[in-house]
Motif scaffolding. Structure first.
Motif, PDB file in Angstrom:
ATOM      1  N   GLY A 222      -3.091 -10.080  12.542  1.00 16.32           N
ATOM      2  CA  GLY A 222      -2.487  -8.758  12.673  1.00 16.32           C
ATOM      3  C   GLY A 222      -1.565  -8.434  11.513  1.00 16.32           C
ATOM      4  O   GLY A 222      -1.565  -7.314  10.993  1.00 16.32           O
ATOM      5  N   LYS A 223      -0.777  -9.413  11.072  1.00 10.50           N
ATOM      6  CA  LYS A 223       0.110  -9.209   9.922  1.00 10.50           C
ATOM      7  C   LYS A 223      -0.694  -8.939   8.652  1.00 10.50           C
ATOM      8  O   LYS A 223      -0.324  -8.084   7.833  1.00 10.50           O
ATOM      9  CB  LYS A 223       1.006 -10.441   9.727  1.00 10.50           C
ATOM     10  N   LYS A 224      -1.800  -9.680   8.484  1.00 12.05           N
ATOM     11  CA  LYS A 224      -2.657  -9.459   7.317  1.00 12.05           C
ATOM     12  C   LYS A 224      -3.253  -8.053   7.345  1.00 12.05           C
ATOM     13  O   LYS A 224      -3.335  -7.376   6.311  1.00 12.05           O
ATOM     14  CB  LYS A 224      -3.777 -10.500   7.284  1.00 12.05           C
ATOM     15  N   MET A 225      -3.679  -7.609   8.512  1.00 12.95           N
ATOM     16  CA  MET A 225      -4.238  -6.259   8.643  1.00 12.95           C
ATOM     17  C   MET A 225      -3.204  -5.205   8.262  1.00 12.95           C
ATOM     18  O   MET A 225      -3.509  -4.244   7.531  1.00 12.95           O
ATOM     19  CB  MET A 225      -4.702  -6.022  10.081  1.00 12.95           C
ATOM     20  N   LEU A 226      -1.994  -5.362   8.740  1.00 15.87           N
ATOM     21  CA  LEU A 226      -0.938  -4.393   8.428  1.00 15.87           C
ATOM     22  C   LEU A 226      -0.656  -4.357   6.929  1.00 15.87           C
ATOM     23  O   LEU A 226      -0.512  -3.272   6.354  1.00 15.87           O
ATOM     24  CB  LEU A 226       0.334  -4.754   9.200  1.00 15.87           C
ATOM     25  N   SER A 227      -0.575  -5.509   6.300  1.00 13.22           N
ATOM     26  CA  SER A 227      -0.337  -5.563   4.854  1.00 13.22           C
ATOM     27  C   SER A 227      -1.449  -4.861   4.090  1.00 13.22           C
ATOM     28  O   SER A 227      -1.212  -4.128   3.124  1.00 13.22           O
ATOM     29  CB  SER A 227      -0.219  -7.015   4.387  1.00 13.22           C
ATOM     30  N   GLN A 228      -2.670  -5.078   4.534  1.00 11.08           N
ATOM     31  CA  GLN A 228      -3.836  -4.461   3.910  1.00 11.08           C
ATOM     32  C   GLN A 228      -3.776  -2.939   4.025  1.00 11.08           C
ATOM     33  O   GLN A 228      -3.998  -2.211   3.047  1.00 11.08           O
ATOM     34  CB  GLN A 228      -5.083  -5.006   4.612  1.00 11.08           C
ATOM     35  N   VAL A 229      -3.466  -2.465   5.218  1.00 12.86           N
ATOM     36  CA  VAL A 229      -3.388  -1.021   5.465  1.00 12.86           C
ATOM     37  C   VAL A 229      -2.290  -0.388   4.623  1.00 12.86           C
ATOM     38  O   VAL A 229      -2.497   0.647   3.968  1.00 12.86           O
ATOM     39  CB  VAL A 229      -3.134  -0.744   6.960  1.00 12.86           C
ATOM     40  N   ILE A 230      -1.113  -0.987   4.626  1.00  9.63           N
ATOM     41  CA  ILE A 230       0.028  -0.435   3.887  1.00  9.63           C
ATOM     42  C   ILE A 230      -0.260  -0.393   2.395  1.00  9.63           C
ATOM     43  O   ILE A 230       0.025   0.604   1.719  1.00  9.63           O
ATOM     44  CB  ILE A 230       1.297  -1.261   4.192  1.00  9.63           C
ATOM     45  N   GLU A 231      -0.842  -1.451   1.856  1.00 11.19           N
ATOM     46  CA  GLU A 231      -1.171  -1.508   0.432  1.00 11.19           C
ATOM     47  C   GLU A 231      -2.142  -0.398   0.038  1.00 11.19           C
ATOM     48  O   GLU A 231      -1.966   0.287  -0.972  1.00 11.19           O
ATOM     49  CB  GLU A 231      -1.763  -2.870   0.090  1.00 11.19           C
ATOM     50  N   LYS A 232      -3.156  -0.177   0.867  1.00 14.43           N
ATOM     51  CA  LYS A 232      -4.159   0.837   0.553  1.00 14.43           C
ATOM     52  C   LYS A 232      -3.594   2.258   0.694  1.00 14.43           C
ATOM     53  O   LYS A 232      -3.913   3.141  -0.112  1.00 14.43           O
ATOM     54  CB  LYS A 232      -5.386   0.653   1.432  1.00 14.43           C
ATOM     55  N   ILE A 233      -2.768   2.479   1.703  1.00 12.14           N
ATOM     56  CA  ILE A 233      -2.173   3.808   1.863  1.00 12.14           C
ATOM     57  C   ILE A 233      -1.251   4.120   0.689  1.00 12.14           C
ATOM     58  O   ILE A 233      -1.256   5.237   0.162  1.00 12.14           O
ATOM     59  CB  ILE A 233      -1.416   3.909   3.202  1.00 12.14           C
ATOM     60  N   LEU A 234      -0.475   3.140   0.268  1.00  8.12           N
ATOM     61  CA  LEU A 234       0.402   3.348  -0.890  1.00  8.12           C
ATOM     62  C   LEU A 234      -0.411   3.665  -2.141  1.00  8.12           C
ATOM     63  O   LEU A 234      -0.015   4.534  -2.937  1.00  8.12           O
ATOM     64  CB  LEU A 234       1.268   2.117  -1.127  1.00  8.12           C
ATOM     65  N   SER A 235      -1.531   3.004  -2.318  1.00  9.26           N
ATOM     66  CA  SER A 235      -2.387   3.281  -3.466  1.00  9.26           C
ATOM     67  C   SER A 235      -2.886   4.730  -3.435  1.00  9.26           C
ATOM     68  O   SER A 235      -2.981   5.405  -4.468  1.00  9.26           O
ATOM     69  CB  SER A 235      -3.586   2.323  -3.484  1.00  9.26           C
ATOM     70  N   LEU A 236      -3.217   5.218  -2.246  1.00 14.32           N
ATOM     71  CA  LEU A 236      -3.657   6.602  -2.112  1.00 14.32           C
ATOM     72  C   LEU A 236      -2.540   7.588  -2.445  1.00 14.32           C
ATOM     73  O   LEU A 236      -2.727   8.555  -3.183  1.00 14.32           O
ATOM     74  CB  LEU A 236      -4.134   6.864  -0.679  1.00 14.32           C
ATOM     75  N   ILE A 237      -1.366   7.316  -1.906  1.00 12.30           N
ATOM     76  CA  ILE A 237      -0.259   8.257  -2.039  1.00 12.30           C
ATOM     77  C   ILE A 237       0.213   8.384  -3.477  1.00 12.30           C
ATOM     78  O   ILE A 237       0.616   9.464  -3.921  1.00 12.30           O
ATOM     79  CB  ILE A 237       0.901   7.830  -1.106  1.00 12.30           C
ATOM     80  N   ILE A 238       0.190   7.286  -4.232  1.00 15.29           N
ATOM     81  CA  ILE A 238       0.680   7.347  -5.610  1.00 15.29           C
ATOM     82  C   ILE A 238      -0.407   7.790  -6.583  1.00 15.29           C
ATOM     83  O   ILE A 238      -0.139   8.000  -7.770  1.00 15.29           O
ATOM     84  CB  ILE A 238       1.256   5.997  -6.070  1.00 15.29           C
ATOM     85  N   ASP A 239      -1.641   7.976  -6.095  1.00 16.35           N
ATOM     86  CA  ASP A 239      -2.720   8.447  -6.948  1.00 16.35           C
ATOM     87  C   ASP A 239      -2.417   9.875  -7.411  1.00 16.35           C
ATOM     88  O   ASP A 239      -2.127  10.749  -6.599  1.00 16.35           O
ATOM     89  CB  ASP A 239      -4.034   8.428  -6.171  1.00 16.35           C
ATOM     90  N   PRO A 240      -2.438  10.133  -8.725  1.00 18.16           N
ATOM     91  CA  PRO A 240      -2.093  11.473  -9.233  1.00 18.16           C
ATOM     92  C   PRO A 240      -2.984  12.599  -8.722  1.00 18.16           C
ATOM     93  O   PRO A 240      -2.586  13.762  -8.762  1.00 18.16           O
ATOM     94  CB  PRO A 240      -2.221  11.327 -10.753  1.00 18.16           C
ATOM     95  N   LYS A 241      -4.156  12.273  -8.212  1.00 22.33           N
ATOM     96  CA  LYS A 241      -5.043  13.311  -7.673  1.00 22.33           C
ATOM     97  C   LYS A 241      -4.444  14.008  -6.470  1.00 22.33           C
ATOM     98  O   LYS A 241      -4.806  15.129  -6.120  1.00 22.33           O
ATOM     99  CB  LYS A 241      -6.401  12.710  -7.296  1.00 22.33           C
ATOM    100  N   TYR A 242      -3.503  13.323  -5.797  1.00 23.01           N
ATOM    101  CA  TYR A 242      -2.923  13.876  -4.571  1.00 23.01           C
ATOM    102  C   TYR A 242      -1.506  14.383  -4.792  1.00 23.01           C
ATOM    103  O   TYR A 242      -0.737  14.549  -3.843  1.00 23.01           O
ATOM    104  CB  TYR A 242      -2.967  12.837  -3.454  1.00 23.01           C
ATOM    105  N   LYS A 243      -1.160  14.633  -6.035  1.00 21.74           N
ATOM    106  CA  LYS A 243       0.163  15.174  -6.352  1.00 21.74           C
ATOM    107  C   LYS A 243       0.086  16.664  -6.587  1.00 21.74           C
ATOM    108  O   LYS A 243      -0.937  17.189  -6.990  1.00 21.74           O
ATOM    109  CB  LYS A 243       0.742  14.466  -7.587  1.00 21.74           C
TER     110      LYS A 243
END
Length: 243
Positions: A222-243
């Protein structure tokens, strides 16, 4: 930065001096998750994810919306809001934030039944408030997982074991509908998609309201899943396409 805990002066300073221009809104549900998980499971999971994402991305964290569209769980317990009301409710939040300097909002969704209404929020913002399409985004957290998703099965139970072990009652757990590895798995999933979100549709297929096998759950996974999800969401949010 939990927006509910700051003052006008602090908010203005963060907007003007520290370039805080985004907000995170956790959206969950109140619905049955078997006998071993609480009704608030979806919301508790996205609250945790949203809190960490907001800190790491320097975004305001909005209070969670605990209620979603969960009619598919009838006759088992759910508290559901008409999807039109939720579309307008989230749109009003967006419009208010826009008036006060926020440039975009990310809804982190924890419940499959909310997908339909979220697809119409952007359209509602354009038609009612003439707001651009680059203001509103939504992310279904389970789509960031490498493993298949479930409902009160191995995935959600593992995550809840990692987050709130005191709320997990494995002595009351039951195996639910589990089609992993079956030859007809893909076709069955296509078939359930046709009506699983209809009122009482979920229980029609699962019988006991559980999709998956909670007895395979593990807190470390469960901890690994959460880390995976958070890492991927952060990658999406900081992507300049979504700014």
């Amino acid at each position: 930065m939990e927006i509910k805990n700051i003052s006008q002066n602090k908010f203005s300073s963060l907007i003007k001096d520290f370039n805080f221009d985004s907000a995170i809104l956790p959206l969950g549900s109140i619905e049955q998750h078997g006998d071993h998980l609480p009704f608030s499971t979806d919301t508790l999971i996205v609250e945790h994810i949203s809190n960490i994402v907001s800190i790491k991305s320097k975004a305001f964290l909005l209070p969670s919306i605990f209620y979603g569209v969960s009619y598919e769980h009838e006759p088992l317990f759910n508290v559901s809001i008409d999807y039109n009301i939720l579309v307008d409710f989230i749109s009003c939040i967006c419009q208010s934030l826009s008036m006060h300097g926020i440039k975009r909002i990310y809804v982190i969704n924890g419940h499959h039944g909310n997908i339909g209404l979220l697809q119409y929020v952007g359209q509602n913002l354009l038609s009612k408030y003439a707001m651009n399409s680059d203001f509103f985004y939504f992310i279904n957290y389970w789509q960031m997982l490498e493993t298949g998703f479930d409902h009160a099965g191995e995935v959600e139970t593992s995550i809840m074991m990692a987050l709130h072990p005191n709320l997990v009652r494995m002595d009351l757990a039951q195996t639910g509908l589990d089609i992993k590895g079956q030859e007809s798995e893909s076709l069955f999933k296509l078939g359930t998609n046709m009506s699983i979100n209809n009122p009482a549709g979920f229980v029609k297929f699962t019988k006991n309201g559980i999709w998956g096998n909670p007895f395979n759950a593990d807190a470390m996974e469960g901890k690994k899943m959460l880390s995976q999800v958070i890492e991927k969401i952060l990658s999406l949010i900081i992507d300049p396409k979504y700014k």
